[in-house]
Write a protein that holds these residues in place. Sequence first.
Motif, PDB file in Angstrom:
ATOM      1  N   LEU A   1       0.685  -1.049   0.052  1.00 21.88           N
ATOM      2  CA  LEU A   1      -0.093   0.126   0.082  1.00 21.88           C
ATOM      3  C   LEU A   1       0.661   1.191  -0.055  1.00 21.88           C
ATOM      4  O   LEU A   1       0.776   2.110  -0.945  1.00 21.88           O
ATOM      5  CB  LEU A   1      -0.930  -0.012   1.195  1.00 21.88           C
ATOM      6  N   LEU A   2       1.734   1.350   0.953  1.00 19.76           N
ATOM      7  CA  LEU A   2       3.038   2.519   0.718  1.00 19.76           C
ATOM      8  C   LEU A   2       3.589   2.475  -0.430  1.00 19.76           C
ATOM      9  O   LEU A   2       3.766   3.813  -0.963  1.00 19.76           O
ATOM     10  CB  LEU A   2       3.840   2.325   1.832  1.00 19.76           C
ATOM     11  N   LEU A   3       3.939   1.491  -1.104  1.00 25.04           N
ATOM     12  CA  LEU A   3       4.660   1.589  -2.476  1.00 25.04           C
ATOM     13  C   LEU A   3       3.593   2.047  -3.444  1.00 25.04           C
ATOM     14  O   LEU A   3       4.016   2.922  -4.123  1.00 25.04           O
ATOM     15  CB  LEU A   3       5.099   0.033  -2.989  1.00 25.04           C
ATOM     16  N   GLY A   4       2.439   1.687  -3.613  1.00 24.37           N
ATOM     17  CA  GLY A   4       1.492   1.932  -4.405  1.00 24.37           C
ATOM     18  C   GLY A   4       1.077   3.677  -4.363  1.00 24.37           C
ATOM     19  O   GLY A   4       1.261   4.259  -5.356  1.00 24.37           O
ATOM     20  N   THR A   5       1.015   3.975  -3.150  1.00 24.59           N
ATOM     21  CA  THR A   5       0.713   5.386  -2.711  1.00 24.59           C
ATOM     22  C   THR A   5       1.908   6.178  -3.233  1.00 24.59           C
ATOM     23  O   THR A   5       1.822   7.252  -3.751  1.00 24.59           O
ATOM     24  CB  THR A   5       0.425   5.650  -1.257  1.00 24.59           C
ATOM     25  N   TYR A   6       2.994   5.721  -2.986  1.00 25.17           N
ATOM     26  CA  TYR A   6       4.376   6.392  -3.345  1.00 25.17           C
ATOM     27  C   TYR A   6       4.260   6.928  -4.817  1.00 25.17           C
ATOM     28  O   TYR A   6       4.489   7.764  -5.372  1.00 25.17           O
ATOM     29  CB  TYR A   6       5.500   5.996  -2.688  1.00 25.17           C
ATOM     30  N   CYS A   7       4.158   5.582  -5.507  1.00 26.55           N
ATOM     31  CA  CYS A   7       4.067   5.592  -6.995  1.00 26.55           C
ATOM     32  C   CYS A   7       3.204   6.589  -7.747  1.00 26.55           C
ATOM     33  O   CYS A   7       3.511   7.352  -8.500  1.00 26.55           O
ATOM     34  CB  CYS A   7       3.932   4.382  -7.696  1.00 26.55           C
ATOM     35  N   ILE A   8       1.912   6.638  -7.069  1.00 28.12           N
ATOM     36  CA  ILE A   8       0.912   7.507  -7.554  1.00 28.12           C
ATOM     37  C   ILE A   8       1.402   9.148  -7.204  1.00 28.12           C
ATOM     38  O   ILE A   8       1.218  10.017  -8.040  1.00 28.12           O
ATOM     39  CB  ILE A   8      -0.300   7.322  -6.723  1.00 28.12           C
ATOM     40  N   MET A   9       1.870   9.194  -6.023  1.00 22.06           N
ATOM     41  CA  MET A   9       2.415  10.624  -5.703  1.00 22.06           C
ATOM     42  C   MET A   9       3.527  11.060  -6.563  1.00 22.06           C
ATOM     43  O   MET A   9       3.766  12.052  -7.202  1.00 22.06           O
ATOM     44  CB  MET A   9       3.186  10.442  -4.267  1.00 22.06           C
ATOM     45  N   ARG A  10       4.498  10.202  -7.152  1.00 29.76           N
ATOM     46  CA  ARG A  10       5.589  10.406  -8.119  1.00 29.76           C
ATOM     47  C   ARG A  10       4.807  10.851  -9.301  1.00 29.76           C
ATOM     48  O   ARG A  10       5.291  11.678 -10.110  1.00 29.76           O
ATOM     49  CB  ARG A  10       6.571   9.339  -8.285  1.00 29.76           C
ATOM     50  N   VAL A  11       3.753  10.046  -9.897  1.00 22.87           N
ATOM     51  CA  VAL A  11       3.062  10.450 -11.012  1.00 22.87           C
ATOM     52  C   VAL A  11       2.596  11.991 -11.091  1.00 22.87           C
ATOM     53  O   VAL A  11       2.381  12.639 -11.977  1.00 22.87           O
ATOM     54  CB  VAL A  11       1.829   9.672 -11.298  1.00 22.87           C
ATOM     55  N   THR A  12       1.910  12.409  -9.811  1.00 20.69           N
ATOM     56  CA  THR A  12       1.401  13.773  -9.735  1.00 20.69           C
ATOM     57  C   THR A  12       2.458  14.570  -9.693  1.00 20.69           C
ATOM     58  O   THR A  12       2.188  15.942 -10.154  1.00 20.69           O
ATOM     59  CB  THR A  12       0.703  13.744  -8.523  1.00 20.69           C
ATOM     60  N   SER A  13       3.724  14.259  -9.628  1.00 17.99           N
ATOM     61  CA  SER A  13       4.747  15.175  -9.846  1.00 17.99           C
ATOM     62  C   SER A  13       5.743  15.328 -11.104  1.00 17.99           C
ATOM     63  O   SER A  13       6.493  16.172 -11.061  1.00 17.99           O
ATOM     64  CB  SER A  13       5.970  14.914  -8.751  1.00 17.99           C
ATOM     65  N   SER A  14       4.946  14.631 -12.078  1.00 14.69           N
ATOM     66  CA  SER A  14       5.563  14.561 -13.333  1.00 14.69           C
ATOM     67  C   SER A  14       5.702  16.076 -13.915  1.00 14.69           C
ATOM     68  O   SER A  14       6.756  16.296 -14.620  1.00 14.69           O
ATOM     69  CB  SER A  14       5.011  13.637 -14.249  1.00 14.69           C
ATOM     70  N   HIS A  15       4.486  16.975 -13.827  1.00 14.39           N
ATOM     71  CA  HIS A  15       4.542  18.326 -14.482  1.00 14.39           C
ATOM     72  C   HIS A  15       5.560  18.906 -13.839  1.00 14.39           C
ATOM     73  O   HIS A  15       6.125  20.011 -14.212  1.00 14.39           O
ATOM     74  CB  HIS A  15       3.106  18.568 -14.626  1.00 14.39           C
ATOM     75  N   GLY A  16       5.449  19.006 -12.390  1.00 14.88           N
ATOM     76  CA  GLY A  16       6.497  19.725 -11.527  1.00 14.88           C
ATOM     77  C   GLY A  16       7.849  19.383 -12.067  1.00 14.88           C
ATOM     78  O   GLY A  16       8.744  20.216 -12.093  1.00 14.88           O
ATOM     79  N   SER A  17       8.315  18.134 -12.311  1.00 14.72           N
ATOM     80  CA  SER A  17       9.506  17.663 -12.542  1.00 14.72           C
ATOM     81  C   SER A  17       9.851  18.404 -13.986  1.00 14.72           C
ATOM     82  O   SER A  17      11.172  18.793 -14.080  1.00 14.72           O
ATOM     83  CB  SER A  17       9.720  16.412 -12.712  1.00 14.72           C
ATOM     84  N   ALA A  18       8.903  18.122 -14.995  1.00 17.86           N
ATOM     85  CA  ALA A  18       8.954  18.962 -16.172  1.00 17.86           C
ATOM     86  C   ALA A  18       9.330  20.457 -16.139  1.00 17.86           C
ATOM     87  O   ALA A  18      10.044  21.076 -16.766  1.00 17.86           O
ATOM     88  CB  ALA A  18       8.025  18.550 -17.054  1.00 17.86           C
ATOM     89  N   ALA A  19       8.652  21.137 -15.148  1.00 18.65           N
ATOM     90  CA  ALA A  19       8.858  22.587 -14.968  1.00 18.65           C
ATOM     91  C   ALA A  19      10.057  22.768 -14.333  1.00 18.65           C
ATOM     92  O   ALA A  19      10.714  23.948 -15.013  1.00 18.65           O
ATOM     93  CB  ALA A  19       7.651  23.102 -14.038  1.00 18.65           C
ATOM     94  N   ILE A  20      10.713  22.097 -13.493  1.00 17.39           N
ATOM     95  CA  ILE A  20      12.058  22.496 -12.673  1.00 17.39           C
ATOM     96  C   ILE A  20      12.949  22.160 -13.999  1.00 17.39           C
ATOM     97  O   ILE A  20      14.183  22.909 -14.271  1.00 17.39           O
ATOM     98  CB  ILE A  20      12.181  21.425 -11.635  1.00 17.39           C
TER      99      ILE A  20
END
Length: 402
Positions: A330-349
């Motif tokens: 559950l923790l691994l799946g939640t972290y992977c979903i969190m990383r997906v939500t950061s994709s646009h932020g990583s592209a902006a940086i």
Amino acid sequence: MSKILRIALAIAFIIVFYTGELVGIMFDYQGINVVPTPTWILLLFATCAANVASAFWISRADPPRNLAFWGLFLKVCFLPIFLADFYIFVLMRSWFPPSPEVSPLGFFLIAPYVVLSCPLMIVSSCYGFAAIDRARDEQLISPERARKYKWGLALPIADLVAAIWLYARLRRLDGTAPTCTPDDDPLSPAHTTPQPVADIDDILATRPAQTRRAIPHPWPTVLPLAASLCFIIASYAGGPVTMIFPPPYPTLRIDVWFLVMFVCALATIVSADAFKGAHNPKTLALWCLVFKLALLPFFLTMTLIVLVLGSYFFAPRGLIFVTFIMLPLLLLGTYCIMRVTSSHGSAAISRARNQRLVCRETANKLQRGLATPIADLISSIRLYALLRRLDDASETTTSETL
């Protein structure tokens, strides 16, 4: 050709392994035709040998970052097997305590699962070994650091951590920008006005239309937003959230939900990276912030489930093993979903760093913030506020100049 072959062999290895009869018994497949054990062993050895050959010979001229990525990709895909084997090992140790009478029987029962995990770790580490050798030949890493990475990839459990650190280091070295002074850092008090420098995307944008490949105007905006919207809808259309809070609308079965989430996550990451050059960093940071706010109830629900499962650690002995498997997944799946939500932020940086709107040190701090649970929302707010302030200051400077 080597890239296509590398991808095909890695995916074939994953499919062959998970369709075997032994793995089907372990995970209790129902309604799926599994491969008989003799044929499965033959196919498994063939795909193992093909991936080893691909890592050390066929793909030896590929960039080390790509090789490290596929090594990490294989390890993440086989993580459920490693967790299941570890759970079985702990369970067997509890059933067969150390004693001369029962130790041989326990070893006989545990040995097949240990043997099953060995080819997975070896083959997935081969891409990492090839990446280390190529990075050392290109003088991207020192020989001492290369030896440390190899020792990490050769050890169980530590191999996943070493693969993550290797890919993160090669990715950082592959995308490094010129180091700026403290005066160039927007977070430094000595900074006055931003000095953007045109990157390759801006240079291509200023070329005549006949000398560059035209991109349809709506697609760079429609595709990333559509992929992100589908990911948000899929998150609330199945999985743990609908189990805790049954919604009035039809939901997806858990097996279909995993597949839909994987496809939407892959589309979101690819579209965010492919079309980041068509937007300014402030727009990408805004998308990241809206993305995270839209999934905030989802993460709050997952946090509630984690807290409830964590309380079962103090329950009787029978529930500890169930929680020991469910909680890490559950923790691994939640972290992977969190990383997906950061994709646009990583592209902006990445785009802001290429334009020298932010210093490399500042970009690394923001990237670490987006990769940290709970702190990712704060980092996305900070990133958007920073880029908006820089954009307003740049517009003010331009108007004063005119």
